[in-house]
Design a protein around this motif. Structure first.
Motif, PDB file in Angstrom:
ATOM      1  N   GLY A 183       0.864  -1.131  -0.052  1.00  0.00           N
ATOM      2  CA  GLY A 183       0.178   0.025  -0.036  1.00  0.00           C
ATOM      3  C   GLY A 183       0.930   1.497  -0.091  1.00  0.00           C
ATOM      4  N   VAL A 184       2.009   1.176   0.850  1.00  0.00           N
ATOM      5  CA  VAL A 184       3.023   2.536   0.893  1.00  0.00           C
ATOM      6  C   VAL A 184       3.397   2.698  -0.575  1.00  0.00           C
ATOM      7  N   GLN A 185       3.698   1.350  -1.285  1.00  0.00           N
ATOM      8  CA  GLN A 185       4.407   1.662  -2.512  1.00  0.00           C
ATOM      9  C   GLN A 185       3.546   2.233  -3.505  1.00  0.00           C
ATOM     10  N   ALA A 186       2.415   1.792  -3.443  1.00  0.00           N
ATOM     11  CA  ALA A 186       1.437   2.132  -4.448  1.00  0.00           C
ATOM     12  C   ALA A 186       1.175   3.657  -4.269  1.00  0.00           C
ATOM     13  N   ALA A 187       1.255   4.293  -2.798  1.00  0.00           N
ATOM     14  CA  ALA A 187       0.766   5.370  -2.954  1.00  0.00           C
ATOM     15  C   ALA A 187       1.852   6.440  -3.462  1.00  0.00           C
ATOM     16  N   HIS A 253       7.163  -3.512  -6.118  1.00  0.00           N
ATOM     17  CA  HIS A 253       8.170  -4.433  -6.141  1.00  0.00           C
ATOM     18  C   HIS A 253       8.167  -5.871  -6.426  1.00  0.00           C
ATOM     19  N   TYR A 254       9.173  -6.160  -6.816  1.00  0.00           N
ATOM     20  CA  TYR A 254       9.029  -7.820  -7.420  1.00  0.00           C
ATOM     21  C   TYR A 254       8.911  -8.685  -6.161  1.00  0.00           C
ATOM     22  N   ILE A 255       9.137  -8.222  -5.141  1.00  0.00           N
ATOM     23  CA  ILE A 255       9.047  -9.352  -3.764  1.00  0.00           C
ATOM     24  C   ILE A 255       7.649  -9.685  -3.796  1.00  0.00           C
ATOM     25  N   PHE A 256       6.534  -8.858  -4.014  1.00  0.00           N
ATOM     26  CA  PHE A 256       4.947  -8.968  -3.781  1.00  0.00           C
ATOM     27  C   PHE A 256       4.783 -10.047  -4.802  1.00  0.00           C
ATOM     28  N   GLY A 257       5.140 -10.304  -5.970  1.00  0.00           N
ATOM     29  CA  GLY A 257       4.744 -11.089  -6.819  1.00  0.00           C
ATOM     30  C   GLY A 257       5.220 -12.523  -6.447  1.00  0.00           C
ATOM     31  N   ALA A 258       6.647 -12.604  -6.214  1.00  0.00           N
ATOM     32  CA  ALA A 258       7.043 -13.932  -5.674  1.00  0.00           C
ATOM     33  C   ALA A 258       6.425 -14.301  -4.330  1.00  0.00           C
ATOM     34  N   GLY A 361      15.214  -2.329   1.995  1.00  0.00           N
ATOM     35  CA  GLY A 361      15.614  -2.141   0.801  1.00  0.00           C
ATOM     36  C   GLY A 361      14.472  -1.650  -0.177  1.00  0.00           C
ATOM     37  N   VAL A 362      13.373  -1.886   0.242  1.00  0.00           N
ATOM     38  CA  VAL A 362      12.364  -1.280  -0.483  1.00  0.00           C
ATOM     39  C   VAL A 362      12.168   0.214  -0.252  1.00  0.00           C
ATOM     40  N   LEU A 364      14.768   2.081   0.874  1.00  0.00           N
ATOM     41  CA  LEU A 364      15.750   2.732   0.206  1.00  0.00           C
ATOM     42  C   LEU A 364      15.646   2.985  -1.182  1.00  0.00           C
ATOM     43  N   GLN A 365      15.167   2.040  -1.774  1.00  0.00           N
ATOM     44  CA  GLN A 365      14.930   2.098  -3.357  1.00  0.00           C
ATOM     45  C   GLN A 365      13.803   3.192  -3.604  1.00  0.00           C
ATOM     46  N   ALA A 366      12.779   3.163  -2.974  1.00  0.00           N
ATOM     47  CA  ALA A 366      11.737   3.973  -3.037  1.00  0.00           C
ATOM     48  C   ALA A 366      11.930   5.506  -2.640  1.00  0.00           C
ATOM     49  N   GLY A 367      13.283   5.764  -2.150  1.00  0.00           N
ATOM     50  CA  GLY A 367      13.622   7.216  -1.820  1.00  0.00           C
ATOM     51  C   GLY A 367      13.078   7.601  -0.246  1.00  0.00           C
ATOM     52  N   LEU A 368      12.440   6.678   0.537  1.00  0.00           N
ATOM     53  CA  LEU A 368      11.877   7.148   1.854  1.00  0.00           C
ATOM     54  C   LEU A 368      13.239   7.178   2.902  1.00  0.00           C
ATOM     55  N   LEU A 369      13.896   6.349   2.528  1.00  0.00           N
ATOM     56  CA  LEU A 369      15.105   6.209   3.625  1.00  0.00           C
ATOM     57  C   LEU A 369      16.522   6.919   2.861  1.00  0.00           C
ATOM     58  N   ASP A 370      17.145   7.583   3.668  1.00  0.00           N
ATOM     59  CA  ASP A 370      18.382   7.925   3.203  1.00  0.00           C
ATOM     60  C   ASP A 370      19.603   7.136   3.788  1.00  0.00           C
ATOM     61  N   GLY A 371      20.959   7.438   3.218  1.00  0.00           N
ATOM     62  CA  GLY A 371      21.730   6.183   3.546  1.00  0.00           C
ATOM     63  C   GLY A 371      21.984   6.177   5.438  1.00  0.00           C
ATOM     64  N   GLY A 372      22.007   7.293   5.834  1.00  0.00           N
ATOM     65  CA  GLY A 372      22.145   7.219   7.253  1.00  0.00           C
ATOM     66  C   GLY A 372      21.256   6.668   8.006  1.00  0.00           C
ATOM     67  N   LEU A 373      19.907   6.774   7.752  1.00  0.00           N
ATOM     68  CA  LEU A 373      18.788   6.118   8.622  1.00  0.00           C
ATOM     69  C   LEU A 373      18.779   4.723   8.336  1.00  0.00           C
ATOM     70  N   TYR A 374      18.972   4.416   6.874  1.00  0.00           N
ATOM     71  CA  TYR A 374      18.975   3.042   6.479  1.00  0.00           C
ATOM     72  C   TYR A 374      20.129   2.271   7.319  1.00  0.00           C
ATOM     73  N   SER A 375      21.233   2.689   7.434  1.00  0.00           N
ATOM     74  CA  SER A 375      22.169   2.059   8.190  1.00  0.00           C
ATOM     75  C   SER A 375      21.683   2.027   9.554  1.00  0.00           C
ATOM     76  N   LEU A 376      21.138   3.126  10.318  1.00  0.00           N
ATOM     77  CA  LEU A 376      20.655   2.700  11.711  1.00  0.00           C
ATOM     78  C   LEU A 376      19.596   1.515  11.661  1.00  0.00           C
ATOM     79  N   LEU A 377      18.679   1.464  10.674  1.00  0.00           N
ATOM     80  CA  LEU A 377      17.734   0.585  10.797  1.00  0.00           C
ATOM     81  C   LEU A 377      18.312  -0.859  10.592  1.00  0.00           C
ATOM     82  N   VAL A 378      19.304  -0.960   9.827  1.00  0.00           N
ATOM     83  CA  VAL A 378      20.052  -2.308   9.622  1.00  0.00           C
ATOM     84  C   VAL A 378      20.520  -2.855  10.904  1.00  0.00           C
ATOM     85  N   VAL A 379      21.220  -1.895  11.638  1.00  0.00           N
ATOM     86  CA  VAL A 379      21.847  -2.150  13.100  1.00  0.00           C
ATOM     87  C   VAL A 379      20.727  -2.702  14.081  1.00  0.00           C
ATOM     88  N   MET A 380      19.586  -1.793  13.832  1.00  0.00           N
ATOM     89  CA  MET A 380      18.491  -2.237  14.894  1.00  0.00           C
ATOM     90  C   MET A 380      17.929  -3.594  14.364  1.00  0.00           C
TER      91      MET A 380
END
Length: 420
Positions: A183-187, A253-258, A361-362, A364-380
């Motif tokens: 739903g988020v990506q569709a929006a 995203h291709y993950i939804f179809g799979a 990853g979705v 980051l690809q959609a532009g919702l996350l920047d590199g810094g916040l992506y890194s923090l969430l990976v650590v989480m």
């Protein structure tokens, strides 16, 4: 590709597998699921280590697109496996309890995460503010179904009532998470051509009303309890890849179809075929998923960590852990689950693993996350997955089986509780 690039690509693949297998084995030796070591391997090979010298030498820019393509195939098969492993029969007889746990395990962290997302906007500007807030709420609400199932199997809890409740709840949480993410990506996605996203409706209908019955007939013509015919796995693999390609072409995203293709695979009367599919899929993803961890790790840069980043990481961990623990515990207790068993269930639902990395990853690809916040969430994701085992050991070390309720009775006493 030149000869040198081919040689380097093959060397990189071998090196990634060796490191992932080695750290995955070390993780199991200290009571952790292998995915903890594999995620750590990806982070260590990223730009954080030695100021990026290792990643630049091993993974030059000419090689990275090739690794990314292999990682995409690995994630496609992983998501097909996630859909395949969600056992609908696990929900039978546990619907009320699983629904209560799912509601608490999703709603509480989502609300807290959305509030955190609103605060994070101060340091992470984006044009999609509403989508960003919802995405952060979703990111801290995730439970990794495959990792949870592996933990239950390793601790011989899969056949217990608690294990059944955990699997059923995690399956529901997964379906809620992927639906919300779609739903988020569709929006925000589809490049302005939102009509393409609307094609998801007939696509899902075709899968459910046409493809699934056809697959069921094919399994019934053969022996669903016997060994899979030679054509079965290539056929299913083609279906998963085509469904991934279809949703990607629709602006999703291709993950939804799979995932959807794995979800519609017939189950009743095809247990042996499903088991064979899972085994073969796990064999392939065991090779390709470590590449995904490295591709994800190349985007994790912790070199610029300052007090602002440390504060944000602490806030993310606090919301993620307390939201999951508190929401799951309240949901479980509302159905009559004993306190210690509810705590163990909360620990299990707090694991995130690779599922979190896929969602990030979705984003980051959609532009919702920047590199810094992506890194923090990976650590989480790494920290919350690593803490699941120790917390579960402390709260559920010596389980004692309590008989399940008889049919027609409420299911709140149906649980395996630990000894005092």
């Amino acid at each position: 590709m030149g000869s040198n690039q081919v040689a380097l690509l093959l060397f990189d693949l071998a090196f990634i597998l060796v490191l992932a297998q080695g750290l995955g084995h070390l993780a199991t030796r200290i009571g952790q699921p292998p995915v903890v070591g594999e995620i750590l391997a990806g982070v260590l090979l990223g730009p954080t280590l030695l100021d990026g010298a290792v990643s630049d030498a091993l993974f030059p820019h000419g090689i990275r697109p090739l690794l990314s393509a292999m990682a995409d195939v690995g994630v496609t098969l992983f998501m097909f496996g996630v859909g395949l492993e969600i056992e609908r029969q696990a929900l039978r007889g546990r619907g009320r309890m699983a629904a209560a746990v799912t509601l608490g395990s999703t709603a509480v962290p989502f609300v807290l995460g959305s509030g955190l997302g609103y605060l994070l906007l101060r340091n992470h500007e984006t044009d999609q503010k509403a989508a960003f807030i919802v995405f952060i709420g979703l990111a801290v609400s995730v439970t990794a179904f495959p990792v949870l199932a592996r933990i239950l199997s390793d601790r011989h809890l899969g056949a217990t009532t608690l294990g059944g409740i955990a699997l059923a709840s995690a399956a529901l949480v997964d379906m809620v998470a992927w639906t919300a993410l779609a739903g988020v990506q569709a929006a925000i996605g589809s490049g302005g051509a939102h009509w393409r996203v609307a094609l998801m409706i007939p696509f899902v209908l075709v899968l459910v009303l046409v493809v699934r019955p056809w697959l069921r007939r094919r399994t019934r013509r053969g022996d669903g309890q016997g060994p899979a015919p030679s054509w079965w796995y290539p056929l299913v693999l083609i279906g998963a890849l085509l469904c991934g390609a279809a949703t990607e072409a629709m602006g999703m995203h291709y993950i939804f179809g799979a995932f959807l293709f794995g979800l519609i695979m017939p189950s009743e009367g095809a247990e042996r075929l499903r088991a064979d599919l899972m085994h073969r899929t796990h064999t392939v993803t065991a090779v390709l998923l470590p590449v995904y961890f490295v591709v994800a790790g190349l985007k994790v840069d912790l070199r610029g960590f300052g007090w602002t980043e440390v504060t944000e990481l602490a806030a993310v961990l606090l919301v993620a852990v307390l939201g999951k623990f508190g929401g799951t515990y309240l949901g479980a207790r509302s159905t009559g689950l004993p306190p210690r068993a509810a705590t163990a269930l909360a620990a299990l639902m707090n694991t995130r693993g690779l599922t979190e990395l896929v969602i990030l990853g979705v984003g980051l690809q959609a532009g919702l996350l920047d590199g810094g916040l992506y890194s923090l969430l990976v650590v989480m994701a790494l920290v919350t997955t690593a803490m699941t085992g120790p917390v579960l050991t402390r709260t559920y070390a010596k389980p004692v089986t309590v008989p399940e309720t008889t049919p027609g009775q409420p299911d709140r006493s149906s649980v395996t509780t630990p000894a005092a």
